[in-house]
Design a protein around this motif. Sequence first.
Motif, PDB file in Angstrom:
ATOM      1  N   PRO A 169      -5.540 -43.653 -15.096  1.00  0.00           N
ATOM      2  CA  PRO A 169      -4.958 -43.555 -13.751  1.00  0.00           C
ATOM      3  C   PRO A 169      -3.556 -42.950 -13.765  1.00  0.00           C
ATOM      4  O   PRO A 169      -2.669 -43.430 -14.473  1.00  0.00           O
ATOM      5  CB  PRO A 169      -4.926 -45.011 -13.272  1.00  0.00           C
ATOM      6  CG  PRO A 169      -6.035 -45.667 -14.025  1.00  0.00           C
ATOM      7  CD  PRO A 169      -6.050 -45.011 -15.382  1.00  0.00           C
ATOM      8  N   GLN A 178      -5.158 -51.013 -15.549  1.00  0.00           N
ATOM      9  CA  GLN A 178      -5.861 -49.814 -16.007  1.00  0.00           C
ATOM     10  C   GLN A 178      -7.192 -50.180 -16.653  1.00  0.00           C
ATOM     11  O   GLN A 178      -8.209 -49.507 -16.435  1.00  0.00           O
ATOM     12  CB  GLN A 178      -4.990 -49.031 -16.988  1.00  0.00           C
ATOM     13  CG  GLN A 178      -3.763 -48.423 -16.352  1.00  0.00           C
ATOM     14  CD  GLN A 178      -3.104 -47.367 -17.218  1.00  0.00           C
ATOM     15  OE1 GLN A 178      -3.736 -46.731 -18.038  1.00  0.00           O
ATOM     16  NE2 GLN A 178      -1.812 -47.181 -17.019  1.00  0.00           N
ATOM     17  N   LEU A 181     -12.827 -45.123  -6.566  1.00  0.00           N
ATOM     18  CA  LEU A 181     -12.441 -46.518  -6.733  1.00  0.00           C
ATOM     19  C   LEU A 181     -11.478 -46.878  -5.603  1.00  0.00           C
ATOM     20  O   LEU A 181     -10.957 -45.987  -4.928  1.00  0.00           O
ATOM     21  CB  LEU A 181     -11.743 -46.727  -8.087  1.00  0.00           C
ATOM     22  CG  LEU A 181     -12.574 -46.476  -9.344  1.00  0.00           C
ATOM     23  CD1 LEU A 181     -11.691 -46.605 -10.582  1.00  0.00           C
ATOM     24  CD2 LEU A 181     -13.748 -47.440  -9.436  1.00  0.00           C
ATOM     25  N   GLY A 215      -8.374 -47.089  -3.716  1.00  0.00           N
ATOM     26  CA  GLY A 215      -7.090 -46.437  -3.898  1.00  0.00           C
ATOM     27  C   GLY A 215      -7.149 -45.005  -4.372  1.00  0.00           C
ATOM     28  O   GLY A 215      -6.121 -44.331  -4.446  1.00  0.00           O
ATOM     29  N   GLY A 216      -8.333 -44.505  -4.711  1.00  0.00           N
ATOM     30  CA  GLY A 216      -8.409 -43.121  -5.166  1.00  0.00           C
ATOM     31  C   GLY A 216      -9.598 -42.868  -6.078  1.00  0.00           C
ATOM     32  O   GLY A 216     -10.610 -43.562  -6.020  1.00  0.00           O
ATOM     33  N   ARG A 217      -9.433 -41.868  -6.961  1.00  0.00           N
ATOM     34  CA  ARG A 217     -10.544 -41.447  -7.831  1.00  0.00           C
ATOM     35  C   ARG A 217     -10.061 -41.326  -9.275  1.00  0.00           C
ATOM     36  O   ARG A 217      -8.908 -41.009  -9.537  1.00  0.00           O
ATOM     37  CB  ARG A 217     -11.081 -40.086  -7.391  1.00  0.00           C
ATOM     38  CG  ARG A 217     -11.510 -40.004  -5.943  1.00  0.00           C
ATOM     39  CD  ARG A 217     -12.099 -38.620  -5.631  1.00  0.00           C
ATOM     40  NE  ARG A 217     -11.142 -37.536  -5.901  1.00  0.00           N
ATOM     41  CZ  ARG A 217     -11.440 -36.246  -5.858  1.00  0.00           C
ATOM     42  NH1 ARG A 217     -12.687 -35.872  -5.560  1.00  0.00           N
ATOM     43  NH2 ARG A 217     -10.528 -35.321  -6.105  1.00  0.00           N
ATOM     44  N   LEU A 273      -4.044 -44.664  -8.168  1.00  0.00           N
ATOM     45  CA  LEU A 273      -4.775 -45.785  -7.575  1.00  0.00           C
ATOM     46  C   LEU A 273      -3.851 -46.789  -6.888  1.00  0.00           C
ATOM     47  O   LEU A 273      -3.820 -46.867  -5.665  1.00  0.00           O
ATOM     48  CB  LEU A 273      -5.658 -46.484  -8.603  1.00  0.00           C
ATOM     49  CG  LEU A 273      -6.723 -45.612  -9.293  1.00  0.00           C
ATOM     50  CD1 LEU A 273      -7.535 -46.440 -10.272  1.00  0.00           C
ATOM     51  CD2 LEU A 273      -7.637 -44.942  -8.287  1.00  0.00           C
ATOM     52  N   GLU A 274      -3.116 -47.579  -7.623  1.00  0.00           N
ATOM     53  CA  GLU A 274      -2.275 -48.619  -7.040  1.00  0.00           C
ATOM     54  C   GLU A 274      -0.790 -48.300  -7.179  1.00  0.00           C
ATOM     55  O   GLU A 274       0.050 -49.195  -7.113  1.00  0.00           O
ATOM     56  CB  GLU A 274      -2.576 -49.965  -7.696  1.00  0.00           C
ATOM     57  CG  GLU A 274      -4.013 -50.439  -7.515  1.00  0.00           C
ATOM     58  CD  GLU A 274      -4.284 -51.748  -8.244  1.00  0.00           C
ATOM     59  OE1 GLU A 274      -3.316 -52.492  -8.515  1.00  0.00           O
ATOM     60  OE2 GLU A 274      -5.446 -52.030  -8.540  1.00  0.00           O
ATOM     61  N   MET A 292      -0.025 -49.751 -11.251  1.00  0.00           N
ATOM     62  CA  MET A 292      -1.074 -49.357 -12.175  1.00  0.00           C
ATOM     63  C   MET A 292      -0.539 -49.113 -13.586  1.00  0.00           C
ATOM     64  O   MET A 292      -1.307 -48.879 -14.517  1.00  0.00           O
ATOM     65  CB  MET A 292      -1.775 -48.103 -11.644  1.00  0.00           C
ATOM     66  CG  MET A 292      -3.021 -47.678 -12.385  1.00  0.00           C
ATOM     67  SD  MET A 292      -4.269 -48.970 -12.649  1.00  0.00           S
ATOM     68  CE  MET A 292      -4.847 -49.244 -10.968  1.00  0.00           C
ATOM     69  N   ALA A 294      -9.644 -50.963 -13.860  1.00  0.00           N
ATOM     70  CA  ALA A 294     -10.089 -49.766 -13.143  1.00  0.00           C
ATOM     71  C   ALA A 294     -11.060 -48.944 -13.986  1.00  0.00           C
ATOM     72  O   ALA A 294     -12.090 -48.476 -13.479  1.00  0.00           O
ATOM     73  CB  ALA A 294      -8.872 -48.919 -12.760  1.00  0.00           C
ATOM     74  N   SER A 347      -6.705 -37.820 -12.598  1.00  0.00           N
ATOM     75  CA  SER A 347      -6.998 -39.125 -11.999  1.00  0.00           C
ATOM     76  C   SER A 347      -5.856 -39.564 -11.096  1.00  0.00           C
ATOM     77  O   SER A 347      -4.678 -39.394 -11.430  1.00  0.00           O
ATOM     78  CB  SER A 347      -7.207 -40.186 -13.084  1.00  0.00           C
ATOM     79  OG  SER A 347      -8.451 -40.013 -13.737  1.00  0.00           O
ATOM     80  N   ASP A 348      -6.197 -40.149  -9.943  1.00  0.00           N
ATOM     81  CA  ASP A 348      -5.185 -40.701  -9.053  1.00  0.00           C
ATOM     82  C   ASP A 348      -4.539 -41.932  -9.682  1.00  0.00           C
ATOM     83  O   ASP A 348      -5.138 -42.602 -10.539  1.00  0.00           O
ATOM     84  CB  ASP A 348      -5.815 -41.084  -7.713  1.00  0.00           C
ATOM     85  CG  ASP A 348      -6.353 -39.883  -6.949  1.00  0.00           C
ATOM     86  OD1 ASP A 348      -5.800 -38.782  -7.119  1.00  0.00           O
ATOM     87  OD2 ASP A 348      -7.333 -40.055  -6.189  1.00  0.00           O
TER      88      ASP A 348
END
Length: 321
Positions: free
Chosen positions: A93, A112, A41, A43-45, A101-102, A106, A115, A98-99
């Motif tokens: 997240p 969340q 996604l 920003g990450g996974r 992301l933001e 987040m 995402a 899980s990363d």
Amino acid sequence: MLIRVLVTLALLLACGLMLRTEWLGAEVARLYPPKGAFVALPGGRLHYREFQPSGESHGTVVLVHGASSNHADLLATLGPELGHYRIIALDRPGHGWSDRLEGAAMADPARQAAAITQALDRIAPERFVLVAHSLAGALSTRIALERPERLKGLVLLGGVTHPWPGGIAWYHHLATWPLIGPLFTRLVALPAANLMLDEGASSVFAPRAVTPGYLETGEIRLLLRPDDFQANSQDIAATLDFVTAQAPRYRELKVPVTAITGDSDAIVSPTIHSAAIAREAPQGRLILLPGVGHMPHHAAPEIVVEAIDQMVGPRSGLALN
């Protein structure tokens, strides 16, 4: 001279605690490596585990964990009971594998929810039953409000849905502060949390005994990594304002909502949360489990599965769509 010695000793102690915390985080990561797959996604996974039904599929069930946890908690107890479904269990997240992301942004349950929905649109385009425990009640109700066409129903397990009196614990606030938060987490919060894991587990299961092997099968020690702990505190700190703003919308819910809670839940009030959303959701239902605390999926997994089965509908309608 004495002051200089004391300062030196304090600095050495602080360095030792920080090194111990970093070592502990690396050790739990080694003990509980990722077992599932990742979806990319912005920003990450996000990390998730998926299981196919053993026979004819009755549909898809998505499991979303609460605070101080990860995907393994719900999966450990409900997974064996849901063999007739496709199961997807996600790490939110910043939790499990899980990363974030933001980053700190987040923590917002709406982010969340967005995402997780984006990830599910890729890996599970069919409609599904969403099962959410505790703090995940906030983001799962947002998914139900914003994307009702994706859900067959929503099952809340001691879910957080409404504003509550008293706010949150002081240490969660402190862990979210810039600069001070990371130091507090490494020097105080995580060493204390490591010593209090058993006590914490007892509090969420009370008045029942802790499920044997819970800390291991639920991979709860993954919380002892500094970034996970801070993400957890950020999530808790952000949720109160979020549900305060969202709660007036629950009469707009278009999907069946079953709120399952223990009558002895001292973590998330059955009256303030589960009973309220069951009353306010047009297709709401409350299941109150006597003598059960904050872990209804451990106390009565068969009740959770029955609620899911009822949302899927009669056997003629069980095929995925």
